[in-house]
Design a protein around this motif. Structure first.
Motif, PDB file in Angstrom:
ATOM      1  N   SER A 197       0.836  -1.198   0.000  1.00  0.00           N
ATOM      2  CA  SER A 197       0.000   0.000   0.000  1.00  0.00           C
ATOM      3  C   SER A 197       0.870   1.246   0.000  1.00  0.00           C
ATOM      4  N   VAL A 198       0.451   2.211  -0.829  1.00  0.00           N
ATOM      5  CA  VAL A 198       1.135   3.495  -0.935  1.00  0.00           C
ATOM      6  C   VAL A 198       0.067   4.575  -0.785  1.00  0.00           C
ATOM      7  N   LEU A 199       0.333   5.558   0.038  1.00  0.00           N
ATOM      8  CA  LEU A 199      -0.626   6.650   0.228  1.00  0.00           C
ATOM      9  C   LEU A 199      -0.889   7.359  -1.097  1.00  0.00           C
ATOM     10  N   ARG A 200      -2.125   7.780  -1.299  1.00  0.00           N
ATOM     11  CA  ARG A 200      -2.594   8.326  -2.569  1.00  0.00           C
ATOM     12  C   ARG A 200      -1.673   9.394  -3.173  1.00  0.00           C
ATOM     13  N   ASP A 201      -1.219  10.342  -2.379  1.00  0.00           N
ATOM     14  CA  ASP A 201      -0.414  11.446  -2.909  1.00  0.00           C
ATOM     15  C   ASP A 201       0.952  11.019  -3.441  1.00  0.00           C
ATOM     16  N   TRP A 202       1.366   9.789  -3.140  1.00  0.00           N
ATOM     17  CA  TRP A 202       2.682   9.311  -3.586  1.00  0.00           C
ATOM     18  C   TRP A 202       2.576   8.214  -4.647  1.00  0.00           C
ATOM     19  N   ARG A 203       1.366   7.896  -5.094  1.00  0.00           N
ATOM     20  CA  ARG A 203       1.208   6.876  -6.132  1.00  0.00           C
ATOM     21  C   ARG A 203       1.704   7.423  -7.461  1.00  0.00           C
ATOM     22  N   GLY A 204       2.262   6.543  -8.274  1.00  0.00           N
ATOM     23  CA  GLY A 204       2.778   6.947  -9.571  1.00  0.00           C
ATOM     24  C   GLY A 204       4.164   7.567  -9.501  1.00  0.00           C
ATOM     25  N   LEU A 205       4.794   7.531  -8.328  1.00  0.00           N
ATOM     26  CA  LEU A 205       6.112   8.139  -8.144  1.00  0.00           C
ATOM     27  C   LEU A 205       7.191   7.085  -7.867  1.00  0.00           C
ATOM     28  N   LYS A 206       6.920   5.845  -8.250  1.00  0.00           N
ATOM     29  CA  LYS A 206       7.876   4.729  -8.119  1.00  0.00           C
ATOM     30  C   LYS A 206       8.071   4.254  -6.680  1.00  0.00           C
ATOM     31  N   VAL A 207       7.171   4.637  -5.777  1.00  0.00           N
ATOM     32  CA  VAL A 207       7.267   4.166  -4.394  1.00  0.00           C
ATOM     33  C   VAL A 207       6.993   2.663  -4.342  1.00  0.00           C
TER      34      VAL A 207
END
Length: 143
Positions: free
Chosen positions: A72-82
């Motif tokens: 799981s990745v918090l919404r604001d950091w999705r799409g940033l290769k996390v």
């Protein structure tokens, strides 16, 4: 944006951050019932936390049998290769522990993400917590 880094987490010591992320993503956003999100496997799993600076923004867990879950990745950091950083860290740790096969249950919308990281779909679609999933497997290169 600060550099993203991933570290092994401690279920007891890092519990508040692990729960904050998973509750936000799975329980609040995806309406997964809390009784399905939390299980006895958390206590025996290896947990990972992804950070931007000193703020935890993502998590995943690795079970002793090679199952990867609770990615799981918090919404604001999705799409940033996390997610990439998280999964690569989990795979590296699995391989370090001799787990040459990693498995996961992927939400159908995320299958292309996992395929880019070497996973293959090995099941038909099914519902888990009301969300369409497929099983995926990745085999490590032999040493």
């Amino acid at each position: 944006m600060n550099e993203i880094h991933v570290r092994l987490a401690d279920w007891q010591k890092d519990n508040a951050e692990l729960r904050r992320i998973r509750e936000t993503v799975f329980i609040a956003e995806q309406a997964v019932p809390p009784e399905l999100e939390w299980d006895a496997e958390d206590a025996e799993a290896l947990h990972f936390l992804a950070y931007e600076g000193d703020y935890a923004i993502g998590t995943a867990r690795l079970l002793p049998d090679g199952h990867i879950g609770r990615v799981s990745v918090l919404r604001d950091w999705r799409g940033l290769k996390v997610g990439d950083a998280l999964i690569r860290a989990v795979i590296a740790e699995a391989e370090k522990r001799g787990l040459q096969q990693q498995m996961l249950s992927a939400q159908v919308h995320a299958t292309a993400f996992y395929e880019r990281l070497g996973f293959e779909i090995v099941s038909g679609e099914y519902l888990d917590a009301g969300i369409p999933h497929v099983d995926m497997v990745r085999h490590s290169a032999s040493p």
